[in-house]
Design an enzyme around this catalytic site. Structure first.
Site, PDB file in Angstrom:
ATOM      1  CG  PHE A 166      -2.061  -0.977   1.097  1.00 58.32           C
ATOM      2  CD1 PHE A 166      -3.111  -0.751   0.224  1.00 58.32           C
ATOM      3  CD2 PHE A 166      -2.076  -2.136   1.853  1.00 58.32           C
ATOM      4  CE1 PHE A 166      -4.159  -1.647   0.104  1.00 58.32           C
ATOM      5  CE2 PHE A 166      -3.119  -3.048   1.748  1.00 58.32           C
ATOM      6  CZ  PHE A 166      -4.161  -2.800   0.865  1.00 58.32           C
ATOM      7  CD  GLU A 204     -10.355  -9.434   8.981  1.00 61.23           C
ATOM      8  OE1 GLU A 204     -10.795  -8.270   8.911  1.00 61.23           O
ATOM      9  OE2 GLU A 204      -9.280  -9.781   8.462  1.00 61.23           O
ATOM     10  CD  GLN A 233      -7.774   5.074   7.569  1.00 62.15           C
ATOM     11  OE1 GLN A 233      -8.124   6.209   7.828  1.00 62.15           O
ATOM     12  NE2 GLN A 233      -8.342   4.027   8.149  1.00 62.15           N
TER      13      GLN A 233
END
Length: 472
Positions: free
Chosen positions: A25, A182, A327
């Site tokens: 990212f 998850e 993020q």
């Protein structure tokens, strides 16, 4: 050692060369932003693709295929005429000479260096555990986890057909952070919902899923109310949550929790991460994880031409460590490009400021938690959090084709309860399975039936109550 000059020759009058290491990212966002500047950019990664890591667990549990969450780096930056891509591995950094040593034996000089190589698994000094409990950081990790999880059910089906019983289908996930939560939810979903009609001799829904967390609550970085909601939702889908439990050993087919042995057909690791070793190559100060201590411009001490981003960076804001998730990594990558732009224009360098829009973790079908900070503040759990998670992840995916295919796959899975990527690749060996089934052909369990094969196996298995032991 040869020196790579690339398509833009070095020498007087040349444009500054920016080398971006890592196609995650941080690296991708830096490279895209640099495409608008009068610089020459080289992106280096040992893989040729960018992976959307937040959805890796869905590859691991057969909801998505690897191609749906990965995109070639060359394709992503293809519109940037000033950008080239090298598939290679950095093996050394000479910060004084400002050049990188590559695995191919080449050296590449830089004027600016952006490091965004992320993190890897940490087994807290027990690296031998890795072969028994794989972590989840890459596509290769995801396909290995998928192989183990699906193979456990296949082996149980075959063993029941041959012998009339199977070892308990117990799955242990170590670590109660977002990845662990998850994975636990996804294992429970695939067993209870997506494979319930596929087998004839076992009941996948009787699989036991155990999530082990060393602290007092799962999702410890989330607010306490969301941690409680997450634990409740996990328990609602059949996951056993063990908190304040510490793993002391991991072996073939078992986990030691304190002095208690817990047998498991599959063990997954989500308990710890360590920064990429490239951070230490800089010779700059690092924290205990190996993350590089950086200033407000993302520079290590004494290295203004080097920027460290994402999981590899240790930077605090308002007294708290900026988290190593997607993020902030994206924001750091773009900020490094902004600082370089300021240098080129002769302007003061701006400080990095992380804009926290919130955190989310999905737990299973229709279940998630979300801490929303923008455009409003809210703590959601359940269906609304799950829908928000879906929308956000589709939005941030790179590539229009990936967005469409993932949306259609999720819709198909939601309405049909069918997965489309349930492929087992690799060998049919599962650590610990041989020990769990040793001697079964000649000496089946006292509570089980005699070995049967063919059409009679299903009836025999029903009489024996296959899978009843230990919640299998």
């Amino acid at each position: 050692m040869s020196q790579l000059t690339g398509k833009y020759p070095t020498g007087s009058g040349r444009r500054p060369r920016v080398v971006v290491v890592g196609g995650g990212f941080a690296g991708i966002n830096a490279a895209l932003a640099l495409g608008k500047l009068p610089v020459d950019v080289t992106v280096i990664d040992r893989r040729n693709h960018h992976t959307f890591q937040p959805l890796l667990y869905q590859v691991a549990l057969a909801v998505l295929s690897p191609a749906q969450i990965a995109q070639p780096i060359r394709t992503i930056v293809s519109k940037n005429a000033n950008t080239e891509v090298l598939m290679d591995e950095v093996t050394g950094i000479d910060a004084v000479a400002q050049q990188l040593k590559l695995g191919s034996g080449t050296a590449i000089p830089y004027d600016y260096l952006i490091l965004g190589t992320g993190a890897t698994h940490s087994y807290f000094g027990h690296d031998d555990w890795a072969k028994y409990a794989p972590g989840l950081k890459s596509v290769e990790d995801a396909t290995e986890i998928r192989r183990r999880v699906l193979l456990a059910f296949e082996l149980a089906e075959r063993h029941t057909l041959e012998h009339g019983w199977h070892p308990p289908l117990d799955f242990v996930i170590i670590g109660g952070g977002p990845t662990g939560v998850e994975l636990a939810g996804a294992v429970s979903d695939i067993a209870r919902l997506y494979m319930k009609q596929d087998f004839r001799h076992i009941d996948p829904a009787k699989a036991r899923v155990i999530l082990i967390e060393g602290s007092s609550r799962v999702l410890a970085t989330f607010p306490e109310d969301l941690s409680a909601k997450a634990e409740k939702q996990l328990e609602d889908i059949g996951v056993e949550v063990w908190t304040n439990k510490h793993v002391t050993d991991v072996g073939p087919g078992y986990v030691m929790v304190g002095d208690e042995r817990v047998d498991a057909v599959v063990i997954l690791w989500a308990a710890g991460v360590a920064a990429s070793p490239l951070g230490r190559m800089l010779g700059a100060p690092v924290d205990k994880r190996g993350a590089v201590l950086v200033d407000a411009q993302l520079n290590p001490e004494g290295l203004p031409e080097v920027f460290v981003c994402g999981d590899l960076a240790h930077i605090e804001q308002d007294g708290r460590l900026v988290p190593g998730v997607a993020q902030p990594a994206m924001q750091m990558g773009r900020h490094a490009a902004k600082v370089i732009a300021a240098d080129l224009e002769g302007k003061p360098r701006p400080n990095f400021r992380y804009w926290d829009k919130g955190d989310m973790a999905t737990i299973g079908r229709l279940a998630a938690v979300a801490k929303i900070e923008w455009p409003f503040k809210a703590h959601w759990g359940g269906f609304m959090a799950w829908v928000t998670w879906l929308v956000v992840h589709i939005y941030f995916l790179i590539g229009f084709r990936n967005r469409i295919t993932i949306f259609s796959t999720w819709a198909w899975t939601y309405f049909t309860f069918a997965d489309g990527a349930r492929l087992i690749t690799g060998d049919q060996h599962l650590a610990g399975w041989e020990q769990a089934t040793a001697g079964s052909a000649k000496n089946p369990p006292l509570s089980g039936p005699a070995p049967v094969v063919g059409e009679a196996a299903h009836e025999s298995a029903e009489v024996a109550g296959v899978g009843a032991a230990k919640g299998a």
